[in-house]
Every structure is written in C-alpha cells, then in structure tokens.
Scaffold this motif. Structure first.
Motif, PDB file in Angstrom:
ATOM      1  N   ASP A 352       1.034  -1.071  -0.102  1.00  0.00           N
ATOM      2  CA  ASP A 352      -0.050   0.045   0.205  1.00  0.00           C
ATOM      3  C   ASP A 352       0.929   1.238  -0.047  1.00  0.00           C
ATOM      4  O   ASP A 352       1.325   1.572   1.089  1.00  0.00           O
ATOM      5  CB  ASP A 352      -0.853   0.049   1.131  1.00  0.00           C
ATOM      6  N   LEU A 353       1.065   1.678  -1.397  1.00  0.00           N
ATOM      7  CA  LEU A 353       1.911   2.934  -1.366  1.00  0.00           C
ATOM      8  C   LEU A 353       1.388   3.880  -2.069  1.00  0.00           C
ATOM      9  O   LEU A 353       1.081   4.224  -3.535  1.00  0.00           O
ATOM     10  CB  LEU A 353       3.218   2.392  -2.286  1.00  0.00           C
ATOM     11  N   PRO A 354       0.834   5.066  -1.170  1.00  0.00           N
ATOM     12  CA  PRO A 354      -0.058   5.976  -1.822  1.00  0.00           C
ATOM     13  C   PRO A 354       0.500   6.870  -2.828  1.00  0.00           C
ATOM     14  O   PRO A 354      -0.285   7.524  -3.635  1.00  0.00           O
ATOM     15  CB  PRO A 354      -0.601   6.987  -0.793  1.00  0.00           C
ATOM     16  N   GLY A 355       1.739   7.248  -2.991  1.00  0.00           N
ATOM     17  CA  GLY A 355       2.385   7.946  -3.874  1.00  0.00           C
ATOM     18  C   GLY A 355       2.611   7.587  -5.274  1.00  0.00           C
ATOM     19  O   GLY A 355       2.740   8.263  -6.339  1.00  0.00           O
ATOM     20  N   VAL A 356       2.323   6.064  -5.539  1.00  0.00           N
ATOM     21  CA  VAL A 356       2.578   5.790  -6.735  1.00  0.00           C
ATOM     22  C   VAL A 356       1.445   6.316  -7.645  1.00  0.00           C
ATOM     23  O   VAL A 356       0.159   5.770  -7.656  1.00  0.00           O
ATOM     24  CB  VAL A 356       2.487   4.434  -6.962  1.00  0.00           C
ATOM     25  N   GLY A 357       2.132   7.106  -8.457  1.00  0.00           N
ATOM     26  CA  GLY A 357       1.036   7.630  -9.676  1.00  0.00           C
ATOM     27  C   GLY A 357       0.577   9.224  -9.334  1.00  0.00           C
ATOM     28  O   GLY A 357      -0.078   9.773 -10.211  1.00  0.00           O
ATOM     29  N   SER A 358       1.177   9.595  -8.245  1.00  0.00           N
ATOM     30  CA  SER A 358       0.779  11.031  -7.728  1.00  0.00           C
ATOM     31  C   SER A 358       1.657  11.808  -7.985  1.00  0.00           C
ATOM     32  O   SER A 358       3.171  11.451  -8.350  1.00  0.00           O
ATOM     33  CB  SER A 358       0.326  11.088  -6.110  1.00  0.00           C
ATOM     34  N   ASN A 359       1.829  13.249  -7.617  1.00  0.00           N
ATOM     35  CA  ASN A 359       2.925  14.052  -7.720  1.00  0.00           C
ATOM     36  C   ASN A 359       3.174  14.282  -9.119  1.00  0.00           C
ATOM     37  O   ASN A 359       4.472  14.871  -9.521  1.00  0.00           O
ATOM     38  CB  ASN A 359       3.985  13.564  -6.964  1.00  0.00           C
ATOM     39  N   LEU A 360       2.473  13.866 -10.065  1.00  0.00           N
ATOM     40  CA  LEU A 360       2.663  14.357 -11.673  1.00  0.00           C
ATOM     41  C   LEU A 360       2.904  15.785 -11.874  1.00  0.00           C
ATOM     42  O   LEU A 360       2.037  16.688 -11.540  1.00  0.00           O
ATOM     43  CB  LEU A 360       1.282  13.818 -12.400  1.00  0.00           C
ATOM     44  N   GLN A 361       4.085  16.092 -12.306  1.00  0.00           N
ATOM     45  CA  GLN A 361       4.087  17.561 -12.601  1.00  0.00           C
ATOM     46  C   GLN A 361       5.026  17.488 -14.259  1.00  0.00           C
ATOM     47  O   GLN A 361       5.187  16.590 -14.739  1.00  0.00           O
ATOM     48  CB  GLN A 361       5.571  17.910 -11.759  1.00  0.00           C
ATOM     49  N   ASP A 362       4.526  18.673 -14.755  1.00  0.00           N
ATOM     50  CA  ASP A 362       4.831  18.993 -16.076  1.00  0.00           C
ATOM     51  C   ASP A 362       5.102  20.438 -16.217  1.00  0.00           C
ATOM     52  O   ASP A 362       4.636  21.289 -15.443  1.00  0.00           O
ATOM     53  CB  ASP A 362       3.781  18.475 -17.039  1.00  0.00           C
ATOM     54  N   HIS A 446      -0.086  15.424   0.954  1.00  0.00           N
ATOM     55  CA  HIS A 446      -0.009  16.560   1.433  1.00  0.00           C
ATOM     56  C   HIS A 446       1.052  17.107   1.959  1.00  0.00           C
ATOM     57  O   HIS A 446       1.357  18.252   1.598  1.00  0.00           O
ATOM     58  CB  HIS A 446      -1.464  16.868   2.286  1.00  0.00           C
ATOM     59  N   ALA A 447       1.716  16.479   2.877  1.00  0.00           N
ATOM     60  CA  ALA A 447       2.868  16.824   3.554  1.00  0.00           C
ATOM     61  C   ALA A 447       4.338  17.292   2.354  1.00  0.00           C
ATOM     62  O   ALA A 447       4.884  18.094   2.436  1.00  0.00           O
ATOM     63  CB  ALA A 447       3.446  16.067   4.716  1.00  0.00           C
ATOM     64  N   GLY A 448       4.240  16.297   1.512  1.00  0.00           N
ATOM     65  CA  GLY A 448       5.032  16.202   0.699  1.00  0.00           C
ATOM     66  C   GLY A 448       4.850  17.386  -0.412  1.00  0.00           C
ATOM     67  O   GLY A 448       5.830  18.103  -0.771  1.00  0.00           O
ATOM     68  N   TYR A 449       3.823  17.847  -0.733  1.00  0.00           N
ATOM     69  CA  TYR A 449       3.261  18.794  -1.591  1.00  0.00           C
ATOM     70  C   TYR A 449       3.679  20.087  -0.655  1.00  0.00           C
ATOM     71  O   TYR A 449       4.354  21.135  -1.479  1.00  0.00           O
ATOM     72  CB  TYR A 449       1.975  18.859  -2.016  1.00  0.00           C
ATOM     73  N   LEU A 450       3.554  20.266   0.371  1.00  0.00           N
ATOM     74  CA  LEU A 450       3.908  21.698   1.097  1.00  0.00           C
ATOM     75  C   LEU A 450       5.414  21.783   0.937  1.00  0.00           C
ATOM     76  O   LEU A 450       5.815  22.988   1.092  1.00  0.00           O
ATOM     77  CB  LEU A 450       3.208  21.589   2.356  1.00  0.00           C
ATOM     78  N   ALA A 451       6.161  20.733   1.255  1.00  0.00           N
ATOM     79  CA  ALA A 451       7.505  20.769   1.252  1.00  0.00           C
ATOM     80  C   ALA A 451       7.926  21.282  -0.055  1.00  0.00           C
ATOM     81  O   ALA A 451       8.836  22.169  -0.180  1.00  0.00           O
ATOM     82  CB  ALA A 451       8.300  19.732   1.498  1.00  0.00           C
ATOM     83  N   LEU A 578      11.321  10.700  -2.705  1.00  0.00           N
ATOM     84  CA  LEU A 578      11.002  11.474  -1.219  1.00  0.00           C
ATOM     85  C   LEU A 578      11.031  10.728  -0.170  1.00  0.00           C
ATOM     86  O   LEU A 578      10.723   9.469  -0.297  1.00  0.00           O
ATOM     87  CB  LEU A 578       9.924  12.229  -1.636  1.00  0.00           C
ATOM     88  N   PRO A 579      11.238  11.095   0.914  1.00  0.00           N
ATOM     89  CA  PRO A 579      10.973  10.130   2.181  1.00  0.00           C
ATOM     90  C   PRO A 579       9.290   9.554   2.209  1.00  0.00           C
ATOM     91  O   PRO A 579       8.495  10.294   1.808  1.00  0.00           O
ATOM     92  CB  PRO A 579      10.857  11.593   3.185  1.00  0.00           C
ATOM     93  N   ILE A 580       9.315   8.566   2.790  1.00  0.00           N
ATOM     94  CA  ILE A 580       7.908   8.023   2.530  1.00  0.00           C
ATOM     95  C   ILE A 580       6.751   8.825   3.315  1.00  0.00           C
ATOM     96  O   ILE A 580       5.629   8.920   2.761  1.00  0.00           O
ATOM     97  CB  ILE A 580       7.885   6.438   3.076  1.00  0.00           C
ATOM     98  N   ASP A 581       7.129   9.682   4.218  1.00  0.00           N
ATOM     99  CA  ASP A 581       6.424  10.347   5.334  1.00  0.00           C
ATOM    100  C   ASP A 581       5.968  11.786   4.223  1.00  0.00           C
ATOM    101  O   ASP A 581       5.437  12.746   4.673  1.00  0.00           O
ATOM    102  CB  ASP A 581       6.633  10.817   6.602  1.00  0.00           C
ATOM    103  N   LEU A 582       6.655  11.786   3.204  1.00  0.00           N
ATOM    104  CA  LEU A 582       6.274  13.118   2.335  1.00  0.00           C
ATOM    105  C   LEU A 582       5.797  12.499   0.707  1.00  0.00           C
ATOM    106  O   LEU A 582       5.778  13.023  -0.092  1.00  0.00           O
ATOM    107  CB  LEU A 582       7.794  13.880   1.752  1.00  0.00           C
ATOM    108  N   GLY A 583       5.377  11.311   1.111  1.00  0.00           N
ATOM    109  CA  GLY A 583       4.562  10.779  -0.131  1.00  0.00           C
ATOM    110  C   GLY A 583       5.421   9.907  -1.156  1.00  0.00           C
ATOM    111  O   GLY A 583       4.990   9.636  -2.326  1.00  0.00           O
ATOM    112  N   GLY A 584       6.716   9.681  -0.985  1.00  0.00           N
ATOM    113  CA  GLY A 584       7.600   9.254  -1.549  1.00  0.00           C
ATOM    114  C   GLY A 584       7.449   7.755  -2.151  1.00  0.00           C
ATOM    115  O   GLY A 584       6.529   7.194  -1.459  1.00  0.00           O
ATOM    116  N   VAL A 585       7.851   7.533  -3.401  1.00  0.00           N
ATOM    117  CA  VAL A 585       7.609   5.900  -3.771  1.00  0.00           C
ATOM    118  C   VAL A 585       9.166   5.320  -3.592  1.00  0.00           C
ATOM    119  O   VAL A 585       9.217   4.128  -3.654  1.00  0.00           O
ATOM    120  CB  VAL A 585       7.155   5.978  -5.181  1.00  0.00           C
ATOM    121  N   VAL A 586      10.406   5.853  -3.980  1.00  0.00           N
ATOM    122  CA  VAL A 586      11.569   5.270  -3.953  1.00  0.00           C
ATOM    123  C   VAL A 586      12.459   6.010  -2.913  1.00  0.00           C
ATOM    124  O   VAL A 586      12.236   7.389  -2.802  1.00  0.00           O
ATOM    125  CB  VAL A 586      12.116   5.430  -5.181  1.00  0.00           C
ATOM    126  N   ASP A 587      13.385   5.597  -2.491  1.00  0.00           N
ATOM    127  CA  ASP A 587      14.400   6.023  -1.528  1.00  0.00           C
ATOM    128  C   ASP A 587      15.535   6.835  -2.263  1.00  0.00           C
ATOM    129  O   ASP A 587      15.269   6.570  -3.613  1.00  0.00           O
ATOM    130  CB  ASP A 587      14.821   5.368  -0.263  1.00  0.00           C
TER     131      ASP A 587
END
Length: 633
Positions: A352-362, A446-451, A578-587
């Motif tokens: 269960d990894l919420p960041g997979v597919g999120s944080n899309l940027q362009d 949300h925390a990752g986005y704010l950072a 990103l760190p996992i507590d910032l919505g990261g998928v890979v370290d």
C-alpha cells in the motif's frame, strides 16, 4: 503479482531456445524467443534510464542483463537523424498518442499528447534541447530528503554522460548570434552523448536575442553551469562532426552490441512484476528503511494480449525504466500503489504505497506562432520544393545549412524579479493560494506537496532560477512555459491489463492559479518583445487573441491562452524520490519502498521538476543510478 515457489524456468522451458549470441533477440518463425532462463538484472524499458543502466551494468562481463522494450529499433531515417526535420516526422512511426483527462482548470476539454515509443524512447523524437537547470533546482532535491542528489552530487554525472563540443575541428568558425564562453570545468568531453551547436542559425535568432537584451534580460553564455537565467544560445544533443541527432540508442546501445551478456528484446510489453513474499502485505506506516521487504523474482511479458506470456527469473534486481506514465501503471497492476485504486482494479495488494502515480508534474506550455511577414525573413516554413532539394543537398554534401539547425536554438529564461516590480506580492500569492490537490491525496502526499511548494517559492525569489521560458523556434513560435509549476496531477491505471490500459493521465494544469498567471506574464513579455526594434524589423503578426491590442483585455487573453495550454513533454514525479512520510515512492537509492530489489530509473523519480528541458537531467540520473546499483550489489 505474487509468484510462488514453482521455478519460473520450468513454466517457460517450452517457450525458450538456447542462449542467443546476438544482443537483439527477435522471435523465431514460431514466435519463440531465445533467452536465458534467468538474468541478474531485468530492465523494463529502453529509454534513457534503461539503456544507460543496461550499458553500465553490463560493463562487468560476469553480469547478465535483459532489457525488454515494447517497441522496436528506429530505422535511422532522415526524419529521425536530421535536426532540421524535428517536428516534421511522421508521428505514427515512433510515437504513441496518450489522452489527457479533461482539464477542469483550463477549458474543460481533453488534450492529446505523444511520447516516443521506440528503443531510445523520446530521445529519438525530441527537440534536442540540452539544458540542465539551475544549481538551486537540484539542491532542492537534497533538501527534500535525498542526500547526494544536489548539484554537487549530480555534476559528475552531468559531465560523465556528455561529450561537449563548442566548435568541431573540421568546420570553419561558427557564425554564432552571440559569444559562447562555456565554463569548461562544468562540462564533460568523453561522454557517450554528443552535445554541440548547429552550423547554421536563422537570422531571426539574432533578432530574438537582440530584442530580449533590449528588454533588459542579460545574456548567459553558459546556461548549463549552474545558473540558468538569462538569454542563451543553447547546445543540442547532436553530433558536432556530422550535425545529426545524438540519442540514447547511438550513445549507449549501439557501441555495446557485441556484449554477449546484454540482451535486448523488442516488441514485447512487460505485463507484471513478479514477487514472492509468502503473502505478506506491506503497510507504508510500518516501513523501516533497510528492513527486508518484497523480493522481486522476475517479470512476465508478452508480444500482445493474445500471445503466450513469458516469465523470466531475476537473480538480483528488476529495474523499471518505462517512464513517468507507464512505470507507475506497471507498479499499480503488479500490486504496488494506493490500496483503494488496487482494490478497484481487482489487483491483490502487495504494498500500500499512496505515492505511486501521484505528484505528476509538467511544464504547462503554449506555442503561439508569430508570423514574420518581412520579405527578408527566411524560416523553416520556406524549406519546400526546390529550396528543400537545395537545403538537403547542402546538408549531405557539407553538413551545413538550415537542416543542421534544430527547432529551438535560443531561449530566454527570466527570473521573476526581472519581469515584475511586485515580486513579494507574487510570492505571497503563491504561498497563500490553495492548490486544488486531488481528493484522494493522503496526509503524506499533502505534507510532501507543502515541502515542494516552499522550495518552489524560494526558487521564484532567486535570480538564478527562472519563472518561465520563452523559446524562439525556426518557424516563428515564441513558445512559453511555466518553469516552476505548483500544480500537481495523477497517473492511474484504468485496467489490470497493460494491453487494455490507456492510463488516466491528469496533469491538472493550473490547478494552482499561479501557473496560469505566470504564463499570462510571459505572454505580456512576448507583447513587449515583438515591439522591440530588432523584432519589429521582422514585421511580426501575432496569432488571434494574442495581439498587442488584445493584451488590453486580460480576460480574453486568459481564455485564449487556456484553450491552447498543453504538455511541455516533461512529465515526471509519479514515482517520486522522497521520504515515505512525504509521499515518496523510492528512497535515495531509487529502491521502491517495501521492496528489497526493485528500483525505478526514469523521470518518475524526479521529486521536483527542474526549470529546464529534462533529457540532460535524465542521463545524469541514470548514470548516478548505475553507480548506486553497482555499489549496492
């Protein structure tokens, strides 16, 4: 997909033939492939990330590497190799069309984009632009929790991948529109990717450069040395000697075709990553860095939806390099991603990894064409009929002339403080405006986005990182892009089958209003630019809705702008480092959280989009990744 204790090789023995001696493995008359029953490394995707990593890992002859690519090798035809043909190629040959979701914050309409689907990925069809971004862009990556990924950590790899040439020895001095004095110690001279300058510049490139300076934007003689802002003559990924495209295939694959330990399978799509964890489910809230996790034991792939599926063992690692769209989709249908999405797909949840597919940027981009009507103007549009024949002959005879010029050779990257007197108001608005983040974002995202937001605002306040880009093209575009976007989107699998997947891609352009406001500022800059004496000499005619008279009606311009905003083809962030507590998928070793031996090496890992075209960064990322993988194993 969980795969139990039954040996994979036993299941595919009937499909496999003895080990092939050729790197490029094609099906025989019965559709079977001549493969080993296992490889040390399996690389999914043959774009920049996949080819760089495969090349570097296979330098050790005791290591076996299999690369699996859904499409084929290109034919090296004129529409691929010649810079002057960029944008004129047949899009059906080496591109795939992708639908973007309805853009609710623009005009409520869908978009269609394309990306390279071929060995070499988008480097076969891109615009050759070679810009790295600013030092501050990458230092932000480090501050976001990725030690070693700042400018100092990446510069050796920017240098390692490139062979930078200002002036080829077999050519007369360039007729550069400006002086080029690169910071030599910031460049590489022995790398696989050739980086150089064309032997021809359109006259309007000089007008653009002079007009930009008339507006007070300074010249930057080397935008790749750590400070990207200013007006620059940009290098291209092109072979200086013969003035042709330098892409990932010719740089990293073709020179190692004789390595028997490196195999390439084309025309096959990886449908699932296989793992064995005795049925345990990883929860992101319990992740401990360095702890054991899912063990990847191979992949499943097939030529099409009706063909037999082939399973191959992996002894060391599986490396995803399918890009910012298809790497997260493959993770999702393999059971790694947001639990609710996986449940809706009918996929067993492995992680269960919420960041997979999120944080899309362009980089949201629009490309208005300002038609130059002066009779003295010669542009790429004029290369037709007998003129085209003459241009073609000059290119093949002397490697000079208009066909050596890529679509973009001069750009301007203004700092925000250079183009507004209200810098603090802009920064306050960026900080205080609520971003309409996707509803399913959890607290880590949300925390990752704010950072990320704090880092972007910090960079907008600087003078060495740009707010937007203006590109002068060979046929008259003054294209603009917001280079520090605050909007975020998503990539979601639509089906549990890769062959039925047209992913739901939603960049959510201008979901943070500051992005569109920056684009309006850039269009206002264009209005000023075409009124400077150098540009006025071209007698430019603005496109409908973007003329000087139209500029008085900002509402009308905003509406016209939103109707043509589209992708800058720099989609990234969907498997963020990103760190996992910032919505990261890979370290920071690019290992997927909760796995022992699954990494991602493509644009998806970018945690914060640099203010640049991203191919140079992707080469550096992949070179660094290869060293990390070698050191880790």
């Amino acid at each position: 997909m969980k795969f139990g204790a039954t040996p994979i090789a036993a299941l595919v023995a009937s499909l496999l033939l003895p080990l092939a001696s050729s790197i490029h493995i094609l099906p025989d008359s019965n559709g079977a492939l001549s493969l080993q029953d296992s490889y040390d490394y399996i690389v999914v995707g043959a774009g920049i990330g996949g080819l760089v990593v495969a090349n570097r890992l296979s330098e050790d002859p005791t290591i076996s590497v299999l690369v699996i690519e859904a499409r084929d090798l290109d034919d090296r035809a004129e529409d691929v190799s010649i810079p002057g043909n960029i944008g004129l190629e047949d899009p059906r040959r080496y591109k795939v069309k992708l639908d973007l979701a309805v853009q609710e914050f623009l005009d409520g309409k869908e978009r269609v984009i394309s990306q390279g689907k071929v060995v070499g990925g988008s480097t076969i069809v891109n615009g050759l632009v070679w810009t790295r971004g600013s030092m501050a862009n990458f230092d932000a990556w480090e501050r976001l929790g990725n030690p070693g990924w700042g400018w100092a950590g990446l510069l050796p790899y920017f240098k390692k991948c490139e062979k930078y040439t200002v002036q080829p020895s077999n050519r007369p001095a360039h007729n550069f529109p400006m002086d080029v004095y690169p910071v030599i110690e910031a460049h590489g001279n022995k790398g696989p990717v050739e980086v150089g300058y064309p032997n021809y510049y359109y006259n309007q490139s000089c007008n653009f450069l002079d007009g930009i300076q008339e507006l007070g934007i300074p010249v930057n003689e080397d935008p790749n040395s750590g400070n990207a802002t200013g007006a620059s003559l940009i290098p291209s990924s092109m072979v200086a000697k013969n003035q042709s495209r330098s892409d990932a295939r010719i740089a990293y694959l073709d020179p190692v075709l004789n390595r028997p330990n490196l195999h390439l399978v084309t025309g096959h799509t990886v449908t699932c990553i296989l793992y064995d964890n005795d049925g345990a489910t990883f929860l992101n809230s319990t992740y401990i860095p360095g702890a054991s996790g899912l063990n990847m034991i191979g992949v499943e792939f097939a030529a099409n939806s009706t063909a037999n599926k082939i399973r191959i063992n992996c002894e060391v690692e599986v490396i995803l390099a399918a890009g910012a769209i298809f790497s997260p989709v493959l993770l999702q249908i393999s059971g790694i991603g947001p639990a609710k999405l996986l449940g809706n797909l009918g996929v067993d949840i492995a992680i269960d990894l919420p960041g997979v597919g999120s944080n899309l940027q362009d980089h949201p981009t629009l490309q208005p064409v300002y038609k130059y009507t002066s009779p003295d103007v010669f542009s790429a549009w004029d290369i037709v009929g007998s003129t085209r024949d003459a241009v073609r002959e000059e290119y093949f005879t002397n490697r000079t002339g208009p066909w050596t010029a890529p679509m973009v050779d001069i750009i301007a990257l203004p700092a925000l403080s250079w183009v507004t007197d209200d810098l603090q108001e802009w920064l306050d608005e960026a900080m205080n405006t609520t971003n309409n983040l996707p509803l399913f974002y959890d607290e880590t995202l949300h925390a990752g986005y704010l950072a990320q937001r704090d880092e972007v605002i910090s960079m907008l306040a600087r003078t060495d990182t740009p707010a937007y880009e203006v590109m002068s093209t060979s046929w008259g575009q003054l294209g603009v892009s917001a280079m520090q976007p605050l909007s975020r989107g998503t990539v979601l699998a639509k089906s549990s089958s890769m062959f039925e997947n047209q992913p739901i891609i939603d960049p959510r352009f201008c979901s943070h209003s500051i992005d569109c406001k920056l684009l309006l500022l850039a269009l206002g800059f264009n209005d000023q630019l075409i009124q400077t004496s150098p540009m006025a000499a071209l007698i430019p005619v603005a496109p409908p809705g973007f003329g000087i008279a139209d500029a008085r009606n900002q509402t009308m311009v905003d509406e016209a702008m939103r109707s043509i905003i589209t992708s800058g083809f720099h989609l990234s962030g969907t498997t963020s480092m990103l760190p996992i507590d910032l919505g990261g998928v890979v370290d920071s070793s690019l290992t997927v959280y909760g796995t022992r031996n699954l990494r991602v090496v493509d644009a998806g890992i970018i945690p914060l989009l640099p203010a640049a075209h991203i191919q140079a960064a992707l080469y550096a990322i992949a070179e660094k990744a290869a060293d990390i993988i070698k050191a880790g194993n």
